[in-house]
Design an enzyme around this catalytic site. Structure first.
Site, PDB file in Angstrom:
ATOM      1  N   ASP A 237       5.070  -3.648   5.631  1.00  0.00           N
ATOM      2  CA  ASP A 237       3.912  -4.339   5.091  1.00  0.00           C
ATOM      3  C   ASP A 237       3.158  -4.918   6.283  1.00  0.00           C
ATOM      4  OD1 ASP A 237       2.072  -5.456   3.376  1.00  0.00           O
ATOM      5  OD2 ASP A 237       3.566  -6.403   2.082  1.00  0.00           O
ATOM      6  N   TRP A 238       1.879  -5.175   6.077  1.00  0.00           N
ATOM      7  CA  TRP A 238       1.005  -5.501   7.205  1.00  0.00           C
ATOM      8  C   TRP A 238       1.406  -6.836   7.850  1.00  0.00           C
ATOM      9  CZ3 TRP A 238       0.638  -0.992   5.970  1.00  0.00           C
ATOM     10  CH2 TRP A 238      -0.404  -0.123   6.280  1.00  0.00           C
TER      11      TRP A 238
END
Length: 819
Positions: A237-238
């Site tokens: 995930d970012w």
């Protein structure tokens, strides 16, 4: 097989190309490939014929690499709506459309679907996930992934794993018992890996049982890749990746976004220092190249899907999914007929701010910008005879400012430190959400100093209007020649996405006249901190119309309702209630909407309430109304679909994918960690399993939903423990569709096991008087439990009731079997 069109020979040929490409890369090129080069892409490597891989957010649309209304996308109904159809084939068709959208926008990988569970109704992002039930989630997710990948576009099933709430999502350690992890939270991932073979998985921000998910060797390498045989790539995930060697050892292939990540140069240095091995790097690179080969951007490798599927009409499919998702939970007879469908030619009073300004999707990274939105007012105006429809605001749930949209004509002007114009861009809804690739032509991050949102606003109402700012940093706001704010707007919490997801702050309240345009300008001084791993400029000009006395608005709505044969009240949540980045504090509708419903229902006995929310809300007035229709976040065609259902052109097809009930009775309500930890102390008892255990009756049970016809269940026959055949008859007066649900229950109560669980479902259609028959498979896993002592699945032998019906609480026919 990797996808719909793949064969073992195809895969072997692609693997040969991947092997050759990998052998041609040096260490620096390999580690560069594992790190984002910007917010959405991986770098091209021309020396091996590799083009840049492009990823984009979903799951209800494909935003592309530009986060702007200038680049519109089809907006489908929310994932909760898709799950409410109980139709994996419809989910597959949605996926095909999204693949079409991705290809149109040059996107190779869709960051979807979200298959975390509705552990607690307070989860703020539940609109983006499917259900409280792992089996239903896995079936809908399987259809979705198959559809997207049949279009030659990769998926990243997310967020692996136990990312079931938003509070402290970057740091929380979710303490999940192994049995609950296996039977609930891992189960939909396992089903999708087995049945849809996704090309990607996204690991979550959170920690599970002491190990952050981007470094979770056991769950990623031993379970996901080892036990389940997943052969795709694993992307963070970012900003979730935190350690170079920890992530590599934990099985993370790609650290996003870039250019500043724990991989790239940092990973190459770790290998040279002996802290990691090049063999580990090679395995990660191999998986990225395999993905590139599958989507067709690695020279010499044939893509899995050489030709895209036939074109799909996005608006038509969005409308179909919406009406198939609407759940009619109440439909009382008033006089000689039920409240719905509406009687032809009847006068209708439409009430509610959300009927005019539609809430079609949830907030956060799932946001897309459709080219058009059909509101309930638009849909009913088009469908009903001229002169039969009136409209009143009644009550506005939006207690905060919204982005500048209605009446605004704006553009963005970019300047350097000397105030020289570098470039301009449009800003159709007052939002600037730029990353490096989004900057207007001629604008570079190095030269950019200020962005001005400038243009005109033409009010549709006379009175005191409120203007505000969403974002962080230095701003100057002027309206009609007067500067109202010139200062720094600071963050109220430590969130790297705060500029995008924070609440707008009111900064000006000028008095304006309807129809008279005024000049508006919001200037922002751009600062790009060194510790942010990507270039991002995000802020919004926000606005709120004059606030009228709530009692007056309700009184106007009551008068309109009293004068009509039917009143339709649309109530809704807002972006401050359901969005990424925070959890809910209660399940109440915001503002005075409960008061509005009660007042209108008292004035008109044929009051229909349309509930426009992505996940459960409390309905304290339900017994006072004639009908209640849940429409979720219905996507861009929601108003047209609503007209289809209210008028009876189509019946509401949805069934509840999640139990609805008051917060006071909800079995699981803790979503806030203590000392960084959140125990999943309820174990396997969430959703209907927990309601059953507590012996508490919810407002509306899992699986509930009414149509416009009646069904009689006639028989059920089970063959061994593998299939159940259910026979039922349409005993109503019009054609209909029924979702047949199978529930499996051990006949000997066991306090450690749920009283019953969803074991299968199917959809049938029949004309009035016709009989329908469906055969539903009973999966072996429905009879199994996870044994923590042996760390394996155990087949629980014994006697079971297999029941078929319309919901978990409305089981019509049953039989007993021995397993």
């Amino acid at each position: 097989m990797a996808g719909t069109h793949a064969t073992p020979a195809d895969e072997a040929a692609r693997e040969a190309v991947v092997d050759a490409a990998l052998a041609a890369l040096d260490l620096d090129a390999k580690t560069r490939l594992l790190a984002g080069q910007d917010l959405w892409t991986l770098p091209a490597l021309p020396e091996i014929g590799l083009r840049s891989l492009v990823m984009s957010d979903g799951p209800i649309g494909v935003r592309g690499v530009r986060w702007t209304a200038d680049d519109p996308s089809v907006a489908l109904p929310s994932p909760t709506a898709l799950a409410a159809t109980w139709d994996p084939e419809l989910a597959r068709r949605a996926g095909v459309l999204l693949a079409q959208e991705a290809r149109r926008k040059g996107v190779h990988v869709l960051l979807a679907p979200t298959i975390n569970l509705h552990r607690s109704p307070l989860g703020g992002r539940h609109f983006e996930a499917y259900s409280e039930d792992p089996y239903l989630t896995g079936e809908i997710g399987t259809g979705y992934v198959r559809g997207v990948q049949s279009g030659g576009v990769g998926t990243t099933v997310k967020h692996f794993v136990a990312n079931d709430a938003e509070t402290d999502r970057f740091t929380v350690d979710n303490l999940v018992p192994e049995r609950a992890l296996r039977e609930l939270y891992l189960a939909p991932f396992e089903a999708i890996v087995e049945n849809a073979h996704p090309w990607g998985i996204m690991t979550a921000y959170n920690t599970v049982n002491g190990t952050t998910m981007t470094e979770h060797h056991h769950l990623v390498n031993e379970v996901l890749r080892g036990e389940w045989g997943f052969d795709g790539f694993n992307v963070s995930d970012w900003t979730a990746a935190r350690s170079t060697t920890g992530a590599l050892t934990g099985g993370l292939d790609v650290a996003m976004p870039g250019p500043v990540t724990v991989y790239g140069e940092a990973l190459a240095a770790a290998v040279r220092a002996g802290e990691a091995t090049e063999a580990q790097v090679d395995e990660a690179v191999r998986r990225v190249l395999r993905l590139a080969a599958r989507v067709g951007i690695l020279e010499g490798a044939d893509p899995v899907v050489p030709e895209p599927p036939a074109p799909v009409d996005g608006a038509a499919l969005a409308r179909e999914i919406a009406r198939r998702s609407f759940v009619l939970v109440r439909n009382e007879t008033r006089g000689e007929r039920p409240a719905l469908p509406l009687e032809p030619g009847a006068t209708v009073a439409l009430v509610g701010a959300a009927a005019r300004d539609a809430r079609i999707l949830g907030g956060g990274s799932a946001t897309v910008f459709p080219a058009r939105v059909v509101s309930p007012l638009d849909g009913l105006t088009a469908a009903l005879p001229e002169g039969s429809l009136t409209y009143a605001v009644g009550a506005d749930p939006n207690e905060e400012l919204a982005v500048a949209d209605q009446g605004f004509v704006l553009r963005a002007v970019c300047r350097d430190a000397d105030a020289t114009v570098l470039g301009t861009g449009s800003a159709p809804n007052g939002q600037i959400q730029w990353t490096g690739s989004d900057l207007p032509d001629g604008v570079t991050p190095e030269a950019l100093r200020t962005v001005e949102l400038t243009g005109t606003f033409t009010p549709r109402e006379t009175g005191t209007h409120t203007f505000g700012i969403k974002g962080l940093g230095a701003f100057t706001l002027s309206v009609d020649g007067t500067t109202h704010f010139d200062a720094v707007q600071a963050a109220d919490k430590d969130d790297p996405f705060g500029a995008f997801f924070s609440a707008p702050v009111p900064r000006a309240q000028p008095d304006l006249t309807a129809g008279t345009p005024v000049e508006v300008c919001l200037a922002h001084v751009v600062t790009l901190p060194d510790d942010v791993p990507f270039t991002a400029v995000g802020f919004s000009l926000c606005h709120q119309e004059p606030r009228r006395d709530p009692d007056e608005l309700i009184a106007e709505a009551v008068e309109a309702a009293r004068a009509a044969e039917t009143a339709v009240v649309v109530v809704a949540t807002t972006e401050r209630v359901e969005s990424e980045g925070f959890d809910r504090v209660d399940l109440r509708l915001p503002g005075r909407q409960d008061d509005l419903v009660r007042a209108v229902a008292a004035a008109n006995p044929r009051t229909v309430v349309v509930v426009n929310s992505g996940s459960p809300v409390e309905l304290p007035w339900r017994e006072e109304t004639a009908a209640v229709l849940l429409t979720w976040f219905p996507g861009q065609e929601g108003g047209a679909a609503l007209a289809d259902v209210l008028t009876g052109a189509h019946e509401p097809g949805g069934r509840l994918p999640t139990t609805w009930g008051p917060l006071a009775d909800a079995p699981v309500t803790r979503v806030t960690p203590a000392d960084g930890e959140l125990p999943y102390g309820e174990g396997v008892f969430i959703g209907y399993r927990a309601w059953d255990r507590a012996g508490t009756t919810p407002t509306y049970p899992f699986g509930h939903g009414l149509g416009y016809t009646d069904w009689t269940y006639e028989s059920i026959e089970v063959t061994g423990t593998t299939t159940a055949t259910v026979r039922l008859r349409n005993t109503g007066t019009r054609p209909g569709r029924e979702v047949v649900q199978l529930y499996l229950a051990p006949t000997t109560p066991d306090a450690d096991r749920p009283a019953r669980r969803l074991a299968g479902f199917a959809t049938v259609e029949a004309a009035p008087g016709e009989t329908a028959e469906t055969t539903v498979e009973l999966p072996r896993r429905a009879f199994e439990t996870w044994d923590e002592a042996t760390n394996s699945w155990t087949y629980a032998k014994g006697s079971y009731e297999v029941a078929a019906g319309r919901s978990i609480a409305d089981r019509r026919v049953s039989t007993t079997i021995e397993a």
